[in-house]
Structures are given as structure tokens and as C-alpha cells.
Design an enzyme around this catalytic site. Sequence first.
Site, PDB file in Angstrom:
ATOM      1  N   THR A 117       9.603   4.500  -5.002  1.00 46.05           N
ATOM      2  CA  THR A 117       9.513   4.538  -3.848  1.00 46.05           C
ATOM      3  C   THR A 117      10.107   3.984  -2.820  1.00 46.05           C
ATOM      4  OG1 THR A 117       7.371   4.194  -2.361  1.00 46.05           O
ATOM      5  CG2 THR A 117       7.451   2.896  -4.313  1.00 46.05           C
ATOM      6  N   TYR A 141       1.565  -2.021  -4.307  1.00 42.79           N
ATOM      7  CA  TYR A 141       2.147  -0.534  -4.460  1.00 42.79           C
ATOM      8  C   TYR A 141       3.751  -0.600  -4.818  1.00 42.79           C
ATOM      9  CZ  TYR A 141       3.683   4.162  -4.384  1.00 42.79           C
ATOM     10  OH  TYR A 141       4.527   5.355  -4.456  1.00 42.79           O
TER      11      TYR A 141
END
Length: 327
Positions: A117, A141
Amino acid sequence: MKRILVTGGAGYIGSHACKALKAAGYLPITFDNFDTGWREAVKFGPVVEGDLMNRADIDAAFAEHQPDAVMHFAALSQVGEAMKEPGRYWHTNVTGSLNLIEAATAAGCRDFVFSSTCATYGEHDNVVLDEATTQLPLNAYGASKRAIEDILRDFEAAHGLRHVIFRYFNVAGADPEAEIGEFHRPETHLIPLMLDAIDGKRDALTVFGTDYDTPDGTCIRDYVHVCDLVDAHILGLSWLENGKDSAVFNLGTGRGFSVREVIDQSKAVTNRAVPFVEGPRRAGDATKLVSGSTRAEAELGWTPSRSTLQQMITDAWRWHQNGHYTR
Ligand code: UDP
């Protein structure tokens, strides 16, 4: 026919990957614990119900299906949740991925495509976000995904596990045939929440922060169509099959849109008003995340042809009107 183990194959991106894999002549084998995945999204190959936290489940999947490669999508992936429960993010994402990487290595499966990501980059003022940008994630995350990238590099050095890492920007849109689409419970993503609000299925959208240092004060993101995104994964598999070196690619278009611009485009596509209210910033959000790389286009031959905001919202709206999952 080559067999690809797709973790998270019942989820949003994983299910689109399975459809694209099947169309490209592969057999996608979904591995999913159905915590957030949907049984109705598994339409393109066999399924193994299992949990990445349980190494025996993964070993059994490798023994039964003998995959040639792995596409690893399964993860916890919400920034807001990661801010509140960092331990769960570190534990689930890192331990689950490590179990999978160890199982693949033990089974002699050496080609690994990983879903990372742009959240691994964090906040960089006036810096072009390309693959060489220092990774300074703002939340658990992004940090857990960066750690998994490190694990892959160590396993390549020690065990020859070859990998392609894709750092996604904001994934949006749906299968143009509306067979599958984006459906999270709870939903936290901008476009599906907006379409629900337009449709009266939920209250007005809250715009998270209007005082960012951007032209209209709202956050800017680089949206990429899920079908373009999974096409890159097929190219990534070929890349590994052709014996090329492990590589990292950003997947974004290089164009950023503010939350207000997404609202305006949704209004234009649906021809309806978008009910919204302005609210405070959401913790963990970066001001602007836009890819500054064309490596995927140049080296993989990737063409993100569906990734206009209009097309993504059009496809998401079609799915929104035609389909949703119940189980
Ligand atoms: N956003 C918003 N209201 C919402 C959900 C999201 O204003 O209800 C904003 C969010 O702050 C971010 C952008 O929309 O700037 C995209 O958020 P999303 O959660 O879809 O993806 P993320 O960027 O967190 O991966």
C-alpha cells in the site's frame, strides 16, 4: 493450467483478481476465512476455507492444490481501525503473512505477488511518491505492510522466494459486468459510502477534514480502478514466470482528486445530489497520496485504461444498483 493460491479471494480486490486470473487462463484457488469475505464472491475456482493464523490450514491448502504461485491479498486494511487497534493489525497482518510465506517456502512455491500500500510511505510534503520514497507509515496498517515487504526481502535472500510487491493507491470501481464489486461490512471507504448516501441507504457522508493544505481543503487521493489493478497482478505473475528479478511497483494513475472532486463527479455520474456534512479530520489520514511513478507502465506494460474517476464511479454505481452480498 497454472494454479494460483489467492488469499482473500472472497474479498473486494481478491475476487476481482480471481475473475481476471480465470480470464487469463489460470486456476484461482481462493483461500479465505470469510471474516470479511463473501461466499457469493467466490465464482471463479475452488475455495479453501482457512485462516492464515493457522499454519496447518495453509499447509493443507498447499498440499491439496499444489499452487504454482501465491497472490496475497488477505489483510486487515482500514486506517481508522488500525489507529484504534494497532496490536490486532500487527498480529493479524504480520503473523498471517509470515505463516503464508513460510508455508510457500516449505512447499517449494517460489513466486509471490504481494498486495502492499501507499500507506507505507506516510506523509511527505512536496515529494513525488515513487518506489524509492522513504517509507514512514503513519499507522499500524501501513507499518504492518512495510514489515511484510521486509519479510519478503529476507526470504528471497535466504530461500529464493521471488516476489512482486504492488503498492496500491486508492482502489475503486467494480467489475463492469457487476458480477462482483466492493462490499464491506462495516463500510468505511469514500465512494461506496457516498453512493449509499446518494441512494438514501445511509445518512449523509461526512467529509473528514476541510482544513488540509490542499486547494479545496480536503484530502487528495489517487484512485485506480480495481480491474486495472488486478490486470497489473496478472502482469506481475508473468514477470515472475519470465524469470525477472523481484520488483516493487506503485499502482496509481499519478492524478489526484480531492474528496470534494469525488463528490462532484458522483453527482455528475448519478445525476443525484450527494448529501454530505463537513466533519473533523480522521486520525491517521495523510493530506495527499498520489503516485509519482510510471514504473508499472514502463516496465510491466501496464495500462490503467479504466481508471478515470468517471469510469470508476460509473462501474461502482452499476454494482451498487445491481448487486450486493448477503453471505
Ligand atoms: N473520507 C471521507 N469520508 C468518509 C470516508 C473517507 O471524507 O466517510 C476521505 C478520507 O479522509 C480520505 C478519502 O476519503 O481522504 C479516501 O478514504 P478511504 O477510506 O476511502 O481510503 P483510504 O485513503 O483511507 O485508503
